[in-house]
Motif scaffolding. Structure first.
Motif, PDB file in Angstrom:
ATOM      1  N   CYS A   3     -51.149  19.321 -79.314  1.00 41.72           N
ATOM      2  CA  CYS A   3     -52.088  18.313 -78.823  1.00 41.72           C
ATOM      3  C   CYS A   3     -51.509  17.683 -77.559  1.00 41.72           C
ATOM      4  O   CYS A   3     -50.713  16.751 -77.633  1.00 41.72           O
ATOM      5  CB  CYS A   3     -52.309  17.245 -79.899  1.00 41.72           C
ATOM      6  N   ARG A   4     -51.870  18.251 -76.400  1.00 45.71           N
ATOM      7  CA  ARG A   4     -51.304  17.721 -75.149  1.00 45.71           C
ATOM      8  C   ARG A   4     -52.214  18.068 -73.969  1.00 45.71           C
ATOM      9  O   ARG A   4     -53.080  18.939 -74.059  1.00 45.71           O
ATOM     10  CB  ARG A   4     -49.901  18.271 -74.909  1.00 45.71           C
ATOM     11  N   ASN A   5     -51.937  17.396 -72.865  1.00 45.99           N
ATOM     12  CA  ASN A   5     -52.687  17.646 -71.635  1.00 45.99           C
ATOM     13  C   ASN A   5     -52.066  18.804 -70.848  1.00 45.99           C
ATOM     14  O   ASN A   5     -50.908  19.166 -71.060  1.00 45.99           O
ATOM     15  CB  ASN A   5     -52.674  16.400 -70.749  1.00 45.99           C
ATOM     16  N   ALA A  37     -55.732  23.912 -73.329  1.00 46.90           N
ATOM     17  CA  ALA A  37     -56.335  24.804 -74.330  1.00 46.90           C
ATOM     18  C   ALA A  37     -55.479  24.841 -75.593  1.00 46.90           C
ATOM     19  O   ALA A  37     -55.974  25.157 -76.677  1.00 46.90           O
ATOM     20  CB  ALA A  37     -56.491  26.208 -73.757  1.00 46.90           C
ATOM     21  N   HIS A  38     -54.193  24.501 -75.464  1.00 45.24           N
ATOM     22  CA  HIS A  38     -53.329  24.432 -76.655  1.00 45.24           C
ATOM     23  C   HIS A  38     -53.838  23.369 -77.632  1.00 45.24           C
ATOM     24  O   HIS A  38     -53.572  23.453 -78.825  1.00 45.24           O
ATOM     25  CB  HIS A  38     -51.894  24.088 -76.249  1.00 45.24           C
ATOM     26  N   SER A  39     -54.550  22.359 -77.142  1.00 47.06           N
ATOM     27  CA  SER A  39     -55.027  21.284 -78.021  1.00 47.06           C
ATOM     28  C   SER A  39     -56.154  21.759 -78.933  1.00 47.06           C
ATOM     29  O   SER A  39     -56.569  21.035 -79.840  1.00 47.06           O
ATOM     30  CB  SER A  39     -55.507  20.100 -77.176  1.00 47.06           C
ATOM     31  N   ILE A  46     -51.683  30.795 -76.222  1.00 44.70           N
ATOM     32  CA  ILE A  46     -50.394  31.214 -76.799  1.00 44.70           C
ATOM     33  C   ILE A  46     -49.378  31.281 -75.666  1.00 44.70           C
ATOM     34  O   ILE A  46     -49.695  31.772 -74.579  1.00 44.70           O
ATOM     35  CB  ILE A  46     -50.483  32.624 -77.428  1.00 44.70           C
ATOM     36  N   ASP A  47     -48.172  30.822 -75.919  1.00 44.59           N
ATOM     37  CA  ASP A  47     -47.077  30.978 -74.960  1.00 44.59           C
ATOM     38  C   ASP A  47     -46.140  32.062 -75.492  1.00 44.59           C
ATOM     39  O   ASP A  47     -45.465  31.876 -76.505  1.00 44.59           O
ATOM     40  CB  ASP A  47     -46.322  29.655 -74.791  1.00 44.59           C
ATOM     41  N   VAL A  48     -46.102  33.203 -74.790  1.00 43.89           N
ATOM     42  CA  VAL A  48     -45.285  34.345 -75.218  1.00 43.89           C
ATOM     43  C   VAL A  48     -43.985  34.360 -74.417  1.00 43.89           C
ATOM     44  O   VAL A  48     -44.003  34.320 -73.189  1.00 43.89           O
ATOM     45  CB  VAL A  48     -46.065  35.659 -74.992  1.00 43.89           C
ATOM     46  N   ASN A  68     -40.279  30.792 -68.248  1.00 40.31           N
ATOM     47  CA  ASN A  68     -39.771  31.426 -69.476  1.00 40.31           C
ATOM     48  C   ASN A  68     -40.867  31.903 -70.418  1.00 40.31           C
ATOM     49  O   ASN A  68     -40.596  32.237 -71.568  1.00 40.31           O
ATOM     50  CB  ASN A  68     -38.826  30.461 -70.222  1.00 40.31           C
ATOM     51  N   HIS A  69     -42.123  31.898 -69.972  1.00 39.74           N
ATOM     52  CA  HIS A  69     -43.169  32.404 -70.869  1.00 39.74           C
ATOM     53  C   HIS A  69     -44.433  32.792 -70.100  1.00 39.74           C
ATOM     54  O   HIS A  69     -44.617  32.388 -68.948  1.00 39.74           O
ATOM     55  CB  HIS A  69     -43.520  31.358 -71.939  1.00 39.74           C
ATOM     56  N   LEU A  70     -45.260  33.571 -70.765  1.00 40.93           N
ATOM     57  CA  LEU A  70     -46.608  33.847 -70.275  1.00 40.93           C
ATOM     58  C   LEU A  70     -47.573  32.976 -71.072  1.00 40.93           C
ATOM     59  O   LEU A  70     -47.561  33.017 -72.302  1.00 40.93           O
ATOM     60  CB  LEU A  70     -46.986  35.324 -70.474  1.00 40.93           C
ATOM     61  N   HIS A  71     -48.370  32.194 -70.369  1.00 39.25           N
ATOM     62  CA  HIS A  71     -49.405  31.384 -71.019  1.00 39.25           C
ATOM     63  C   HIS A  71     -50.676  32.237 -71.060  1.00 39.25           C
ATOM     64  O   HIS A  71     -51.210  32.634 -70.024  1.00 39.25           O
ATOM     65  CB  HIS A  71     -49.626  30.099 -70.207  1.00 39.25           C
ATOM     66  N   LEU A  72     -51.147  32.533 -72.277  1.00 37.63           N
ATOM     67  CA  LEU A  72     -52.337  33.375 -72.471  1.00 37.63           C
ATOM     68  C   LEU A  72     -53.426  32.522 -73.092  1.00 37.63           C
ATOM     69  O   LEU A  72     -53.265  31.999 -74.196  1.00 37.63           O
ATOM     70  CB  LEU A  72     -52.003  34.540 -73.406  1.00 37.63           C
TER      71      LEU A  72
END
Ligand code: ZN
Length: 222
Positions: free
Chosen positions: A137-139, A148-150, A155-157, A209-213
């Motif tokens: 739950c974040r901006n 979109a994570h909220s 997904i952060d891979v 350090n990640h791919l945000h999908l």
């Protein structure tokens, strides 16, 4: 003692009344045990999505809807543990609730985008995908707009473990050997064809350090 007997009698009458409520008056989203699902009355689109995910050979459990306030929620989501591959399945670590449509896109990408690229470019099948999570739950960093994570729609891979034991992380592999660089850029490109928004190390330092999908039709690929 008479009042106690009277109270018991009225309680029993009340309970009997409950049993007389017609079945169709039970609220639509009441949760109760059902075979293979904690949610007996899923919406039709959720049922279709879960069935589709089942056909990919993935291992997952449906989760009850949750509303956390401030616009944060997980609806029609699943806990995804393994994704079906050409032979067997890949483990996926550290995922919380995941919106079902995103889980389906992720499963297809893992199988057709990542595993096949690993075989072709690195000479080994994929064994496991490590993530930094899904629901939060974040901006969006630096904005007042919800991420979109909220909604568990991203997904952060962070890394890929191959069957031969090698670990290719986004952080160390993005600028490592030619074959790891090619592998990571190939799966980044294939992610852009499937997800609405894809952000990687070339976007900004926050994604080193990640791919945000992210689920959606935005076609934003960096
Ligand atoms: Zn992210």
């Amino acid at each position: 003692m008479r009042w106690r007997t009277a109270l018991l009698g009225s309680l029993m009458l009340t309970l009997a009344g409950c049993g007389a409520v017609p079945e169709n008056r039970v609220p639509e989203r009441v949760q109760r045990p059902a075979s293979g699902s904690p949610i007996a009355t899923m919406r039709p689109e959720a049922q279709l999505c879960h069935a589709e995910l089942g056909r990919t050979g993935s291992s997952f459990a449906p989760l009850p809807d949750q509303f956390y306030g401030a616009g944060c929620m997980t609806v029609d989501s699943v806990k995804l543990d393994r994704v079906g591959g050409d032979s067997g399945a890949f483990e996926v670590t550290n995922l919380g609730a995941l919106a079902c449509p995103l889980a389906n896109t992720f499963a297809a990408w893992a199988r057709f985008g990542v595993d096949r690229a690993a075989r072709q470019l690195l000479g080994s099948p994929l064994a496991r995908i490590e993530t930094m999570g899904s629901y939060a739950c974040r901006n969006v960093s630096g904005t007042g707009r919800l991420s979109a994570h909220s909604r568990a729609e991203a997904i952060d891979v962070s890394a890929f473990i191959l069957e031969d034991g090698r670990r290719v992380s986004v952080l160390s592999g993005w600028n490592a050997s030619r074959e790891e660089r090619e592998f990571l850029r190939t799966i980044h490109r294939s992610a852009c064809k499937r997800f609405g928004t894809v952000l990687g190390p070339d976007y900004n330092a926050a994604h080193a350090n990640h791919l945000h999908l992210e689920h959606g039709s935005g076609q934003f690929c960096r």
